[in-house]
Design a protein around this motif. Structure first.
Motif, PDB file in Angstrom:
ATOM      1  N   GLY A 134      18.366  81.254 -17.519  1.00  0.00           N
ATOM      2  CA  GLY A 134      18.583  79.927 -18.072  1.00  0.00           C
ATOM      3  C   GLY A 134      20.024  79.496 -17.888  1.00  0.00           C
ATOM      4  O   GLY A 134      20.315  78.470 -17.293  1.00  0.00           O
ATOM      5  N   LEU A 135      20.925  80.265 -18.370  1.00  0.00           N
ATOM      6  CA  LEU A 135      22.350  80.013 -18.203  1.00  0.00           C
ATOM      7  C   LEU A 135      23.008  81.333 -17.843  1.00  0.00           C
ATOM      8  O   LEU A 135      23.191  82.192 -18.683  1.00  0.00           O
ATOM      9  CB  LEU A 135      22.972  79.449 -19.481  1.00  0.00           C
ATOM     10  CG  LEU A 135      22.524  78.060 -19.897  1.00  0.00           C
ATOM     11  CD1 LEU A 135      23.133  77.684 -21.233  1.00  0.00           C
ATOM     12  CD2 LEU A 135      22.912  77.036 -18.850  1.00  0.00           C
ATOM     13  N   GLY A 136      23.331  81.466 -16.569  1.00  0.00           N
ATOM     14  CA  GLY A 136      23.957  82.698 -16.107  1.00  0.00           C
ATOM     15  C   GLY A 136      25.427  82.708 -16.460  1.00  0.00           C
ATOM     16  O   GLY A 136      25.982  81.732 -16.988  1.00  0.00           O
ATOM     17  N   PRO A 137      26.107  83.765 -16.109  1.00  0.00           N
ATOM     18  CA  PRO A 137      27.518  83.856 -16.438  1.00  0.00           C
ATOM     19  C   PRO A 137      28.408  83.015 -15.520  1.00  0.00           C
ATOM     20  O   PRO A 137      29.571  82.819 -15.800  1.00  0.00           O
ATOM     21  CB  PRO A 137      27.808  85.349 -16.261  1.00  0.00           C
ATOM     22  CG  PRO A 137      26.766  85.837 -15.304  1.00  0.00           C
ATOM     23  CD  PRO A 137      25.565  84.988 -15.542  1.00  0.00           C
ATOM     24  N   ASP A 138      27.864  82.458 -14.395  1.00  0.00           N
ATOM     25  CA  ASP A 138      28.670  81.698 -13.443  1.00  0.00           C
ATOM     26  C   ASP A 138      28.453  80.199 -13.649  1.00  0.00           C
ATOM     27  O   ASP A 138      27.382  79.669 -13.346  1.00  0.00           O
ATOM     28  CB  ASP A 138      28.268  82.101 -12.016  1.00  0.00           C
ATOM     29  CG  ASP A 138      29.182  81.504 -10.963  1.00  0.00           C
ATOM     30  OD1 ASP A 138      30.205  80.894 -11.335  1.00  0.00           O
ATOM     31  OD2 ASP A 138      28.875  81.656  -9.766  1.00  0.00           O
ATOM     32  N   PRO A 139      29.461  79.450 -14.124  1.00  0.00           N
ATOM     33  CA  PRO A 139      29.281  78.016 -14.376  1.00  0.00           C
ATOM     34  C   PRO A 139      29.120  77.205 -13.093  1.00  0.00           C
ATOM     35  O   PRO A 139      28.494  76.148 -13.102  1.00  0.00           O
ATOM     36  CB  PRO A 139      30.549  77.616 -15.137  1.00  0.00           C
ATOM     37  CG  PRO A 139      31.530  78.691 -14.869  1.00  0.00           C
ATOM     38  CD  PRO A 139      30.763  79.931 -14.572  1.00  0.00           C
ATOM     39  N   VAL A 140      29.634  77.674 -11.958  1.00  0.00           N
ATOM     40  CA  VAL A 140      29.491  76.950 -10.693  1.00  0.00           C
ATOM     41  C   VAL A 140      28.026  76.946 -10.271  1.00  0.00           C
ATOM     42  O   VAL A 140      27.483  75.919  -9.857  1.00  0.00           O
ATOM     43  CB  VAL A 140      30.384  77.588  -9.593  1.00  0.00           C
ATOM     44  CG1 VAL A 140      30.132  76.934  -8.243  1.00  0.00           C
ATOM     45  CG2 VAL A 140      31.847  77.466  -9.982  1.00  0.00           C
ATOM     46  N   GLN A 141      27.357  78.106 -10.395  1.00  0.00           N
ATOM     47  CA  GLN A 141      25.941  78.174 -10.041  1.00  0.00           C
ATOM     48  C   GLN A 141      25.100  77.320 -10.986  1.00  0.00           C
ATOM     49  O   GLN A 141      24.139  76.678 -10.570  1.00  0.00           O
ATOM     50  CB  GLN A 141      25.455  79.627 -10.083  1.00  0.00           C
ATOM     51  CG  GLN A 141      25.983  80.453  -8.935  1.00  0.00           C
ATOM     52  CD  GLN A 141      25.478  81.892  -8.991  1.00  0.00           C
ATOM     53  OE1 GLN A 141      24.855  82.292  -9.973  1.00  0.00           O
ATOM     54  NE2 GLN A 141      25.754  82.657  -7.944  1.00  0.00           N
ATOM     55  N   THR A 142      25.471  77.303 -12.240  1.00  0.00           N
ATOM     56  CA  THR A 142      24.746  76.479 -13.211  1.00  0.00           C
ATOM     57  C   THR A 142      24.888  74.999 -12.859  1.00  0.00           C
ATOM     58  O   THR A 142      23.903  74.244 -12.870  1.00  0.00           O
ATOM     59  CB  THR A 142      25.269  76.745 -14.637  1.00  0.00           C
ATOM     60  OG1 THR A 142      25.127  78.128 -14.919  1.00  0.00           O
ATOM     61  CG2 THR A 142      24.510  75.930 -15.662  1.00  0.00           C
ATOM     62  N   ALA A 143      26.100  74.550 -12.522  1.00  0.00           N
ATOM     63  CA  ALA A 143      26.329  73.152 -12.153  1.00  0.00           C
ATOM     64  C   ALA A 143      25.571  72.800 -10.876  1.00  0.00           C
ATOM     65  O   ALA A 143      24.993  71.708 -10.759  1.00  0.00           O
ATOM     66  CB  ALA A 143      27.821  72.893 -11.974  1.00  0.00           C
ATOM     67  N   ALA A 144      25.543  73.718  -9.903  1.00  0.00           N
ATOM     68  CA  ALA A 144      24.815  73.459  -8.656  1.00  0.00           C
ATOM     69  C   ALA A 144      23.318  73.329  -8.922  1.00  0.00           C
ATOM     70  O   ALA A 144      22.647  72.477  -8.331  1.00  0.00           O
ATOM     71  CB  ALA A 144      25.083  74.579  -7.651  1.00  0.00           C
ATOM     72  N   GLY A 145      22.784  74.135  -9.809  1.00  0.00           N
ATOM     73  CA  GLY A 145      21.365  74.056 -10.156  1.00  0.00           C
ATOM     74  C   GLY A 145      21.029  72.754 -10.844  1.00  0.00           C
ATOM     75  O   GLY A 145      20.004  72.122 -10.552  1.00  0.00           O
ATOM     76  N   VAL A 146      21.874  72.312 -11.754  1.00  0.00           N
ATOM     77  CA  VAL A 146      21.658  71.042 -12.449  1.00  0.00           C
ATOM     78  C   VAL A 146      21.732  69.884 -11.460  1.00  0.00           C
ATOM     79  O   VAL A 146      20.913  68.949 -11.507  1.00  0.00           O
ATOM     80  CB  VAL A 146      22.681  70.883 -13.610  1.00  0.00           C
ATOM     81  CG1 VAL A 146      22.651  69.467 -14.167  1.00  0.00           C
ATOM     82  CG2 VAL A 146      22.415  71.900 -14.692  1.00  0.00           C
ATOM     83  N   ALA A 147      22.687  69.939 -10.525  1.00  0.00           N
ATOM     84  CA  ALA A 147      22.819  68.873  -9.526  1.00  0.00           C
ATOM     85  C   ALA A 147      21.588  68.827  -8.621  1.00  0.00           C
ATOM     86  O   ALA A 147      21.086  67.739  -8.284  1.00  0.00           O
ATOM     87  CB  ALA A 147      24.082  69.087  -8.689  1.00  0.00           C
TER      88      ALA A 147
END
Length: 169
Positions: A134-147
């Motif tokens: 759901g929310l991994g430790p990497d915020p860049v990957q999270t932002a890319a997934g949301v985008a």
């Protein structure tokens, strides 16, 4: 044919005769937890007495004295509790229980340690499921997934709107 039937009947009779003896008791005393610190409470249970009634426990080796084990409805088990004295020294102690009826006696070992072994372990980190989280430790990957989800939603909406107007796809 008769010989086989007699052999099978004899075997079944032997197994049936042996089953109640096994079900009447396990012949051991279970201690939970088996390793404690001074001052801890110990739960003791046994099925050695069967449905015959209570048992008397003896924790005098560790300094706790006697305690009662009362029968329960769970497969003829008897259960009891005692508290290890705070003055107990580290070591292994034999705890004994005697059934109220008959001469049956069972024993179990209790280990007293300087500190309790059973400490609560709390989970840390994210869940490693192999298919993402759901929310991994990497915020860049999270932002890319949301985008990527936002682009897919916008594209899907645009295609549905275009189709509804009759522009064709």
């Amino acid at each position: 044919m008769r010989r086989t039937a007699r052999l099978l009947a004899g075997t079944a009779l032997a197994v049936t005769a042996a089953a109640p003896a096994h079900a009447a008791g396990t012949g051991r005393l279970d201690l939970y937890p088996a390793t404690v610190a001074p001052g801890d409470q110990v739960t003791v249970n046994t099925a050695a007495c069967g449905d015959t009634g209570p048992a008397t426990g003896d924790a005098g080796a560790v300094g706790a004295g006697t305690f009662m084990l009362a029968p329960t409805t769970h497969e003829g088990e008897a259960i009891g509790q005692f508290r290890v004295p705070s003055s107990a020294q580290p070591g292994t102690y034999e705890i004994v229980a005697r059934c109220a009826e008959g001469d049956r006696q069972v024993a179990g070992d209790l280990v007293v340690a300087l500190s309790a072994v059973h400490q609560e372990v709390l989970p840390r980190g994210s869940v490693k499921t192999g298919v993402g989280g759901g929310l991994g430790p990497d915020p860049v990957q999270t932002a890319a997934g949301v985008a990527a989800l936002a682009v897919a939603a916008a594209g899907g909406t645009w295609l549905l709107h275009r189709r509804a107007r009759g522009d064709g796809i």
